[in-house]
Design an enzyme around this catalytic site. Structure first.
Site, PDB file in Angstrom:
ATOM      1  N   HIS A  36      12.033  38.359 -10.759  1.00 26.91           N
ATOM      2  CA  HIS A  36      12.211  39.521  -9.886  1.00 26.91           C
ATOM      3  C   HIS A  36      10.898  39.978  -9.248  1.00 26.91           C
ATOM      4  CE1 HIS A  36      14.664  42.698  -8.285  1.00 26.91           C
ATOM      5  NE2 HIS A  36      13.929  43.650  -8.814  1.00 26.91           N
ATOM      6  N   ASP A  57      15.980  35.123 -10.936  1.00 24.75           N
ATOM      7  CA  ASP A  57      15.871  36.578 -11.084  1.00 24.75           C
ATOM      8  C   ASP A  57      16.889  37.072 -12.106  1.00 24.75           C
ATOM      9  OD1 ASP A  57      15.843  39.373 -10.670  1.00 24.75           O
ATOM     10  OD2 ASP A  57      15.293  39.113  -8.566  1.00 24.75           O
ATOM     11  N   SER A  75      12.717  45.261  -4.395  1.00 27.04           N
ATOM     12  CA  SER A  75      13.693  45.854  -5.310  1.00 27.04           C
ATOM     13  C   SER A  75      14.226  47.176  -4.732  1.00 27.04           C
ATOM     14  CB  SER A  75      13.066  46.047  -6.695  1.00 27.04           C
ATOM     15  OG  SER A  75      14.048  46.178  -7.696  1.00 27.04           O
TER      16      SER A  75
END
Length: 352
Positions: free
Chosen positions: A331, A303, A176
């Site tokens: 995610h 996601d 991320s």
């Protein structure tokens, strides 16, 4: 972003209450649910402590190199695998592998604790994983309101790379917004990095902010700074915001739509506020440093925080050497698809 979540109406609440009574007493059910939640939280904290102990390991590395093609490739992985099924191949695999050390960098709000499954699987395969807490994350005691730059945020990773032996390289894996830390260190420590792996991450181009990647979900940076209800004002309301933190329901909907309940419980008791400065900082990336790094991107296809379309756009605008895809992952593939993530990391590690 709000329309991704289902709000319960008063009618729904009355129906649920009615169902609870018909099933034999709402009070007992409520106490049972609280007891189960408390047990989950205790288990999650135990898992987090155990993971931190694992993440402190730091051992030697191999020096040989494997042969084979250097061509770029794309992979689709839809099924989990058993990492022990390749146990007979491990001696040859390890003997021929040049870089064994894999450094795991968490994303916004997370800490080294989130990698506990990945660490165990990589160690079983004979690799040397190390998970770091970025500044103000995990068990790092720094006040997140004082973390104002990407350099500040990345300091533990920077120090780790500075302390590596001169002839040693590592594989970096950034999740991320941790991808911005990977990009930053690629620019400043490119000779220390064998490969950089962006796991549904902010693989930005020169002049971009990490926040820009999330604009589709959160709106523009300017709008977010003005209107978001998740902002934290560590220096008082009269000053610019210093961080943000999603509410539990938002976190569950955005990050954990496929993750097991125990891992969601772990995240709920372990996640910390996210410093705003680092993800609002424009990166300066040069062709000479960042541009020469070997980058790989892992897409997560279920996601909700970073949609597959956004991930595809990142890959298209800033092409890496290889792209891998994990079907059925939210995610947080280290929770929802740990075996598939492990398989991809092993494959990337073996690319010459």
């Amino acid at each position: 972003m709000g329309n991704r979540f289902m709000c319960m109406t008063k009618k729904d609440e009355r129906e649920n209450a009615s169902k609870s009574k018909r099933m034999g007493g709402g009070g007992r059910s409520q106490r049972k649910m609280q007891a189960e939640e408390e047990l989950l939280h205790r288990q999650a904290l135990s898992m987090a402590i155990h993971q931190h102990q694992l993440s402190q390991r730091f051992e030697g590395s191999m020096s040989r190199r494997i042969g084979g093609s250097t061509s770029s490739r794309r992979r689709n992985l839809s099924n989990d695998i058993d990492p022990l099924s390749n146990a007979k191949q491990l001696p040859e695999f390890l003997e021929n592998l040049k870089t064994k050390r894999i450094v795991l960098i968490h994303g916004e709000g997370f800490g080294a604790w989130c990698w506990y499954k990945t660490i165990a699987l990589l160690e079983e395969s004979g690799l040397l994983p190390t998970a770091l807490d970025l500044t103000g994350s995990g068990i790092d005691l720094t006040d997140t309101n004082r973390v104002t730059t990407l350099e500040d945020y990345s300091k533990p990773l920077i120090e780790f790379l500075q302390n590596l032996p001169e002839d040693e390289k590592v594989i970096l894996v950034g999740h991320s917004s941790g991808g911005a830390c990977i990009s930053y260190t690629l620019e400043h420590f490119s000779k220390k990095i064998s490969k950089a792996v962006f796991l549904c991450a902010t693989m930005v181009s020169d002049g971009q902010k990490p926040f820009d990647v999330f604009a589709e979900e959160l709106g523009s940076a300017e709008l977010f700074m003005q209107e978001s209800k998740f902002l934290i004002y560590g220096n008082g309301k009269g000053n610019p915001p210093t961080g943000f933190m999603f509410e539990k329901q938002q976190l569950k909907g955005l990050y954990f739509n496929q993750s097991p309940a125990k891992d969601v419980a772990l995240a709920m008791v372990s996640m910390r506020p996210i410093p705003l400065g680092p993800i609002m900082e424009k990166l300066s990336l040069s062709p000479e440093n960042y541009g020469t790094g070997r980058r790989f991107f892992i897409q997560t296809l279920d996601d909700h925080a970073l949609s597959p379309d956004v991930q595809e756009k990142l890959v298209r605008e800033n092409p890496p050497e290889g792209v891998f895809k994990i079907k059925g992952s939210d995610h947080c593939p280290f929770f929802s698809k740990p075996q598939s993530l492990h398989k991809v990391l092993l494959e990337i590690a073996q690319i010459p």
